[in-house]
Write an enzyme that holds these catalytic residues in place. Structure first.
Site, PDB file in Angstrom:
ATOM      1  N   LYS A  41       0.825  -1.211   0.000  1.00  0.00           N
ATOM      2  CA  LYS A  41       0.000   0.000   0.000  1.00  0.00           C
ATOM      3  C   LYS A  41       0.857   1.258   0.000  1.00  0.00           C
ATOM      4  O   LYS A  41       2.029   1.208   0.386  1.00  0.00           O
ATOM      5  CB  LYS A  41      -0.988  -0.037   1.175  1.00  0.00           C
ATOM      6  CG  LYS A  41      -0.360  -0.198   2.532  1.00  0.00           C
ATOM      7  CD  LYS A  41      -1.396  -0.638   3.567  1.00  0.00           C
ATOM      8  CE  LYS A  41      -0.801  -0.560   4.961  1.00  0.00           C
ATOM      9  NZ  LYS A  41      -1.706  -1.154   5.974  1.00  0.00           N
ATOM     10  N   ARG A 140     -11.708  -1.261  13.147  1.00  0.00           N
ATOM     11  CA  ARG A 140     -11.295  -0.446  12.012  1.00  0.00           C
ATOM     12  C   ARG A 140     -11.888  -1.019  10.734  1.00  0.00           C
ATOM     13  O   ARG A 140     -12.617  -0.377  10.013  1.00  0.00           O
ATOM     14  CB  ARG A 140      -9.764  -0.379  11.920  1.00  0.00           C
ATOM     15  CG  ARG A 140      -9.281   0.539  10.821  1.00  0.00           C
ATOM     16  CD  ARG A 140      -7.766   0.608  10.722  1.00  0.00           C
ATOM     17  NE  ARG A 140      -7.156  -0.603  10.188  1.00  0.00           N
ATOM     18  CZ  ARG A 140      -5.892  -0.687   9.780  1.00  0.00           C
ATOM     19  NH1 ARG A 140      -5.104   0.363   9.860  1.00  0.00           N
ATOM     20  NH2 ARG A 140      -5.401  -1.819   9.329  1.00  0.00           N
ATOM     21  N   TYR A 262      13.084  30.972   9.350  1.00  0.00           N
ATOM     22  CA  TYR A 262      11.779  31.600   9.616  1.00  0.00           C
ATOM     23  C   TYR A 262      11.524  31.753  11.107  1.00  0.00           C
ATOM     24  O   TYR A 262      11.875  30.868  11.900  1.00  0.00           O
ATOM     25  CB  TYR A 262      10.656  30.727   9.044  1.00  0.00           C
ATOM     26  CG  TYR A 262      10.409  30.912   7.574  1.00  0.00           C
ATOM     27  CD1 TYR A 262      10.058  32.159   7.048  1.00  0.00           C
ATOM     28  CD2 TYR A 262      10.487  29.823   6.708  1.00  0.00           C
ATOM     29  CE1 TYR A 262       9.806  32.311   5.694  1.00  0.00           C
ATOM     30  CE2 TYR A 262      10.227  29.962   5.352  1.00  0.00           C
ATOM     31  CZ  TYR A 262       9.888  31.211   4.851  1.00  0.00           C
ATOM     32  OH  TYR A 262       9.627  31.337   3.524  1.00  0.00           O
ATOM     33  N   MET A 310      10.034  25.182   3.301  1.00  0.00           N
ATOM     34  CA  MET A 310       9.367  24.317   2.321  1.00  0.00           C
ATOM     35  C   MET A 310      10.380  23.525   1.485  1.00  0.00           C
ATOM     36  O   MET A 310      10.198  22.336   1.244  1.00  0.00           O
ATOM     37  CB  MET A 310       8.484  25.156   1.396  1.00  0.00           C
ATOM     38  CG  MET A 310       7.652  24.330   0.432  1.00  0.00           C
ATOM     39  SD  MET A 310       6.751  25.306  -0.761  1.00  0.00           S
ATOM     40  CE  MET A 310       5.539  26.091   0.277  1.00  0.00           C
TER      41      MET A 310
HETATM   42  C1  LIG Z   1      -0.724  -2.071   6.660  1.00  0.00           C
HETATM   43  C2  LIG Z   1      -1.240  -3.415   6.968  1.00  0.00           C
HETATM   44  C3  LIG Z   1      -0.359  -4.492   7.130  1.00  0.00           C
HETATM   45  C4  LIG Z   1       1.133  -4.309   7.158  1.00  0.00           C
HETATM   46  O1  LIG Z   1       1.464  -3.744   8.398  1.00  0.00           O
HETATM   47  P1  LIG Z   1       2.994  -3.443   8.814  1.00  0.00           P
HETATM   48  O2  LIG Z   1       2.876  -2.995  10.215  1.00  0.00           O
HETATM   49  O3  LIG Z   1       3.458  -2.389   7.898  1.00  0.00           O
HETATM   50  O4  LIG Z   1       3.736  -4.713   8.636  1.00  0.00           O
HETATM   51  C5  LIG Z   1      -0.895  -5.751   7.302  1.00  0.00           C
HETATM   52  N1  LIG Z   1      -2.229  -5.945   7.337  1.00  0.00           N
HETATM   53  C6  LIG Z   1      -3.112  -4.921   7.212  1.00  0.00           C
HETATM   54  C7  LIG Z   1      -4.564  -5.197   7.269  1.00  0.00           C
HETATM   55  C8  LIG Z   1      -2.646  -3.626   7.038  1.00  0.00           C
HETATM   56  O5  LIG Z   1      -3.515  -2.616   6.943  1.00  0.00           O
END
Ligand SMILES: *Cc1c(COP(=O)(O)O)cnc(C)c1O
Length: 367
Positions: A41, A140, A262, A310
């Protein structure tokens, strides 16, 4: 890792060590009899999915996860046909057919997603594969225990769907003694009893390091592949996969009482030399590192002085040989001398956020 100082038009260079990512995959896969997947991801946590995914496939990885459907669709052509891509968020409403057409497998997280996938299976007159996510306590993503009870009371509630994986996610895997871990594992076991014979998955990176009881059939590491420490506070067993170097634009001598940056917050004591480097918060070098972060010049630690702008920031390079800190020289902001997790701690965040914020503005090098 050797990084040459070559002329570059970019302000900063992000070096991704694919060899380290591959070594981390081998190490994680070697920790368990379970299959090891890879989480892709957010463009492989900012490292570049187009480079990371094929590298892991050539290490033997056959199961990949993305968060969004469009990430899964972009990942598909980068991988051999025998690789499975699971989309963690499942199909957004109305996209089940897209998901099917692109050969990615949805993670079904609630009754509505299950219903859409079943409807598509009915329309196509065939069974469709899916992963089922169960909420074991994090609140979640995933089918809640109440929804699962209601669904499974119905006749043929999974008709048309072939579950290939049943999964859940741990809320506190990076805290080995947290009672949530055991509680979630227990709840996962009781919920998944409705899916006899279906491979199971619970462990992210930190979950792999908890205990073999958390491994089940499939490991789902993301962070650890990319060098983030899965056990905060303990030595990091994985290799750093990312380093960040920025170029010096200008060097000046400042005198007692002069201010830097800044807000004029940094007031110089005595005569100092300040190098301005071409990286700032627009590149993902967090503004919270103002007056707190460090860079390294030939392994020597130099502090960030004043606010991070920036596109630039100041470093106090007093005491470093002038030829090492001339315009065009590179300083190391992150890497072997300065691991991601240390940068994150100084910035008041976690390695995940540091990695995923690193911008596309950099010149990228893949080793
Ligand atoms: C992001 C995620 C992972 C990977 O988690 P890490 O802590 O980066 O290893 C695994 N399973 C789900 C459902 C996730 O959202």
């Amino acid at each position: 890792m050797v990084v040459s100082v070559e002329p570059s038009r970019a302000g900063a260079v992000l070096t991704v060590d694919l060899g380290a990512v591959r070594a981390n995959y081998r190490q994680l896969a070697g920790m368990s009899a379970a299959t090891c997947a890879a989480v892709m991801k957010a463009d492989a946590y900012g490292l570049g999915m187009a480079q990371v995914a094929p590298a892991l496939a050539s290490e033997g990885c056959r199961v990949f996860f993305t968060a969004h459907l469009d990430e899964g669709i972009r990942l598909r052509p980068l991988l051999p046909a025998d690789c499975t891509i699971y989309v963690l968020h499942g199909p957004p409403p109305g996209t089940a057919h897209d998901c099917f057409q692109h050969g990615v497998v949805p993670v079904l997280n609630d009754p509505a997603q299950l219903q859409e996938w079943r409807a598509l299976a009915a329309t196509l007159g065939r069974e469709l594969p899916a992963a089922i996510q169960l909420d074991s306590g994090m609140s979640r993503m995933g089918i809640s225990p109440a929804d699962l009870a209601a669904l499974s009371a119905g006749r043929d509630w999974l008709a048309g769907v072939r579950p290939r994986l049943v999964m859940s996610h741990l809320a506190c895997a990076d805290e080995p003694h947290h009672p949530m871990n055991d509680a979630q594992r227990g709840r996962f076991d009781s919920l998944r009893a409705l899916f006899p014979g279906v491979p199971a998955s619970l462990a992210n990176s930190s979950g792999i390091f908890l205990a073999p009881a958390y491994h089940y059939d499939l490991l789902r590491p993301g962070a650890a592949l990319y060098g983030i420490n899965p056990q905060p506070g303990a030595p990091n067993p994985l290799r750093q996969a990312v380093s960040l170097h920025a170029r010096i634009v200008q060097v000046r001598t400042v005198r007692d009482g002069d201010v830097v940056g800044y807000g004029a917050h940094h007031v110089v004591a005595g005569e100092r030399r300040i190098a301005t480097v071409a990286v700032g918060y627009a590149d993902g070098w967090l503004r919270s590192l103002s007056g707190r972060g460090y860079a390294f010049v030939d392994g020597v630690k130099v502090p960030v002085v004043g606010r991070v702008s920036m596109d630039s920031m100041g470093l106090d390079v007093t005491g470093i040989a002038p030829e090492r800190v001339a315009p065009g020289c590179e300083v190391e902001l992150m890497g072997v001398s300065h691991p991601i997790d240390d940068v994150a701690a100084l910035a008041g965040t976690i390695g995940y956020e540091v990695l995923t914020r690193l911008g596309s503005r950099f010149n990228r090098r893949y080793l």
